[in-house]
Design an enzyme around this catalytic site. Structure first.
Site, PDB file in Angstrom:
ATOM      1  N   PRO A  93       0.818  -1.215   0.000  1.00 28.03           N
ATOM      2  CG  PRO A  93      -0.144  -1.141   2.120  1.00 28.03           C
ATOM      3  CD  PRO A  93       0.612  -2.037   1.197  1.00 28.03           C
ATOM      4  CD  GLU A 120       0.840  -4.253  10.668  1.00 35.10           C
ATOM      5  OE1 GLU A 120      -0.275  -4.801  10.803  1.00 35.10           O
ATOM      6  OE2 GLU A 120       0.975  -3.103  10.205  1.00 35.10           O
ATOM      7  NE  ARG A 162      -6.215  -6.833 -21.032  1.00 34.19           N
ATOM      8  CZ  ARG A 162      -6.346  -5.737 -21.783  1.00 34.19           C
ATOM      9  NH1 ARG A 162      -5.515  -4.734 -21.625  1.00 34.19           N
ATOM     10  NH2 ARG A 162      -7.293  -5.645 -22.688  1.00 34.19           N
ATOM     11  CG  ASP A 177      -7.186  -2.171 -23.244  1.00 35.41           C
ATOM     12  OD1 ASP A 177      -8.201  -2.614 -23.793  1.00 35.41           O
ATOM     13  OD2 ASP A 177      -6.216  -2.853 -22.920  1.00 35.41           O
TER      14      ASP A 177
HETATM   15  O1  LIG Z   1      -2.747  -3.687   1.247  1.00 38.37           O
HETATM   16  C1  LIG Z   1      -1.724  -4.490   0.824  1.00 38.37           C
HETATM   17  C2  LIG Z   1      -1.177  -5.448   1.701  1.00 38.37           C
HETATM   18  C3  LIG Z   1      -0.131  -6.264   1.255  1.00 38.37           C
HETATM   19  C4  LIG Z   1       0.369  -6.127  -0.033  1.00 38.37           C
HETATM   20  C5  LIG Z   1      -0.179  -5.182  -0.887  1.00 38.37           C
HETATM   21  C6  LIG Z   1      -1.216  -4.354  -0.459  1.00 38.37           C
HETATM   22  C7  LIG Z   1      -1.759  -3.341  -1.405  1.00 38.37           C
HETATM   23  C8  LIG Z   1      -2.796  -2.462  -1.215  1.00 38.37           C
HETATM   24  C9  LIG Z   1      -2.883  -1.732  -2.409  1.00 38.37           C
HETATM   25  N1  LIG Z   1      -1.952  -2.192  -3.239  1.00 38.37           N
HETATM   26  O2  LIG Z   1      -1.248  -3.181  -2.636  1.00 38.37           O
END
Ligand SMILES: Oc1ccccc1-c1ccno1
Length: 251
Positions: A93, A120, A162, A177
């Site tokens: 994230p 985490e 793809r 696309d």
């Molecule tokens: O929220 C996550 C937890 C672990 C690995 C990736 C993510 C994530 C959230 C948005 N993009 O990747």
């Protein structure tokens, strides 16, 4: 393209054996290998996580299994990529946005390794050590939090796969696309229609059955602009004037 995925849930990647990506793998266009991180643990509980230094909630993925897993995967060099090290893709994230442009860039790589973090996250030293021997891309698929990286890998492998030559039939060209480089860059796709011509009293826009392909193309561009203005107005500010054809400038 060779794709290695390291995860504690290899079964999560089963969907990659289905549909478009599964067929591409059957045809040898993709070589997808899932690896269970726990195969590189050495205790009876097959431990992959521990409490975070500095305190705080949750658990962090231990570096030792990751280091050994990456060593093992890197040792199995694919013949089509003897010289070029892989790119390590780490869904997180806290990563840079995974976009269509990034998918196209990664589709150029002969070998991708995906590291699926959970809890985490992965001990930072794993990423720092990997960056000394390969390119590392820490990427987010959106502004939300998942339980782990496996879902993000499914998204990324489909978006990248793809785009590989031969995966999409001509009829499914990725050129048109949403977000595709060129004329559609930063534009959302407009509405689509198919038979029957009337359904529950609703008809298809007449332009689409006019046979006037120039007018149809213009209508579709107008619809793409309208949809983008309604759903993602911020994308219009990114439009490259050079990508607009002269008809758009008149629109
Ligand atoms: O929220 C996550 C937890 C672990 C690995 C990736 C993510 C994530 C959230 C948005 N993009 O990747």
């Amino acid at each position: 393209m060779r794709v290695d995925v390291i995860t504690i849930f290899p079964e999560y990647l089963a969907p990659l054996g289905v549909s478009l990506i599964g067929k591409a793998a059957d045809r040898g266009l993709l070589d997808i290998r899932a690896h269970d991180l726990r195969d590189w643990t050495h205790d009876v509980h097959r431990t992959v996580d521990d409490t975070p230094y500095g305190g705080g909630p949750g658990m962090v993925m231990k570096p030792e299994p990751w280091g050994e897993a990456l060593d093992a995967v890197l040792a199995d060099v694919p013949p089509e990529s003897p010289e070029l090290p892989p790119t390590l893709v780490v869904p997180t994230p806290s990563g840079r946005p995974f976009t269509q442009a990034k998918a196209a860039q990664l589709a150029e790589s002969p070998w991708l390794i995906f590291a699926c973090g959970r809890y985490e996250g992965i001990d930072r030293r794993v990423i720092d050590a990997a960056a000394e021997r390969m390119a590392v891309e820490e990427l987010s698929i959106g502004d939300y939090v998942l339980a782990g990286g496996e879902v993000a890998v499914l998204v990324m492998v489909e978006a990248i796969g793809r785009l590989l030559p031969g995966v999409l039939g001509n009829a499914e060209s990725a050129r048109d696309d949403s977000f595709a480089a060129g004329a559609m860059e930063s534009l959302l796709e407009g509405p689509a229609y198919t038979k029957p011509a009337e359904w529950r009293g609703r008809t298809v826009p007449e332009i689409l059955t006019s046979g006037n392909h120039g007018a149809i193309a213009r209508w579709r561009r107008e619809q793409a602009f309208a949809r983008t203005a309604a759903h993602r107005p911020e994308l219009l500010a990114r439009l490259d004037p050079a990508a607009l054809d002269k008809r758009d400038r008149l629109a």
